[in-house]
Design an enzyme around this catalytic site. Structure first.
Site, PDB file in Angstrom:
ATOM      1  N   SER A  98       0.790  -1.232   0.000  1.00  0.00           N
ATOM      2  CA  SER A  98       0.000   0.000   0.000  1.00  0.00           C
ATOM      3  C   SER A  98       0.821   1.281   0.000  1.00  0.00           C
ATOM      4  O   SER A  98       0.292   2.353  -0.293  1.00  0.00           O
ATOM      5  CB  SER A  98      -0.945   0.015   1.210  1.00  0.00           C
ATOM      6  OG  SER A  98      -0.208   0.081   2.415  1.00  0.00           O
ATOM      7  N   LYS A 117       0.569   3.763   6.887  1.00  0.00           N
ATOM      8  CA  LYS A 117      -0.115   4.687   5.967  1.00  0.00           C
ATOM      9  C   LYS A 117       0.397   6.108   6.182  1.00  0.00           C
ATOM     10  O   LYS A 117       1.111   6.409   7.132  1.00  0.00           O
ATOM     11  CB  LYS A 117      -1.634   4.665   6.198  1.00  0.00           C
ATOM     12  CG  LYS A 117      -2.274   3.292   6.195  1.00  0.00           C
ATOM     13  CD  LYS A 117      -2.287   2.632   4.840  1.00  0.00           C
ATOM     14  CE  LYS A 117      -2.921   1.243   4.920  1.00  0.00           C
ATOM     15  NZ  LYS A 117      -2.832   0.512   3.653  1.00  0.00           N
TER      16      LYS A 117
END
Length: 206
Positions: free
Chosen positions: A57, A103
């Protein structure tokens, strides 16, 4: 005639048959190992923690197998800033396997985050939406809704942040599970220490 007292017998060695010098060496090694283990436990619990990237990600900045050091301490007095990369425990059921998420922070407490035409817009409590400049994204990257509801706008509550992966097409993030409570944060990403050819501080942007 008075006989002199019998000499005090030498104490039995901890390990029978081991010379005294070798016993002292073994004791010092054992003590050093225990001190290092105790120091590691303290550092990993309160100061820094090693983390391995297990998802795609955050590509191309972070790839699977990268080993990171995470700053656990500063979050005790300093809220994450926009652009920083954080590690956190995802809300259930997404984090039920115990693997922490990595993230980037894009929305701060009290802000509104919305997606329009593949772009990200952020606004404060009394400010109109403004497009978020994201130079860390590969050229041509679009930010699209996720999940069955296809939500496009979120209100970030106080005590929470909104996070996205840089690899927007391969990231499970706040578009699906919403803002992340600050209490779920593990820490800020500081450096990548493995592999050796990629070692260094992890770039962030305020």
């Amino acid at each position: 005639m008075i006989r002199p007292p019998e000499p005090t017998p030498a104490p039995e060695p901890l390990i029978p048959g081991m010379p005294a010098d070798l016993r002292r060496w073994a004791f010092e090694v054992a003590r050093t190992v225990l001190l290092v283990a105790a120091l590691y436990l303290v550092l990993s619990s309160f100061v820094v923690q090693p983390v391995e990237v297990e998802m795609r990600s955050m590509e191309p900045l972070l790839v699977e197998g990268d080993r990171l050091l995470v700053d656990r301490l500063s979050l005790r007095w300093d809220t994450p800033r926009r652009g920083e990369i954080v590690v956190f425990d995802a809300p259930p059921p997404y984090g039920d396997d115990g693997v922490p998420f990595v993230k980037r922070v894009v929305g701060l407490p009290g802000e509104t985050v919305q997606i329009e035409n593949g772009r990200l817009y952020v606004s404060g409590p009394d400010a109109p939406p403004s497009r978020l400049d994201e130079p860390y994204l590969p050229a041509g990257t679009l930010t699209l809704p996720q999940g069955t509801a296809g939500t496009r706008i979120w209100q970030v509550p106080e005590g929470a942040i909104f996070v996205l992966g840089d690899n927007r097409g391969e990231s499970l993030d706040s578009r699906t599970f919403g803002p992340v409570d600050l209490g779920r944060l593990v820490g800020r990403v500081l450096v990548r220490y493995l592999p050796l050819d990629r070692i260094g501080f992890v770039a962030t942007r305020d």
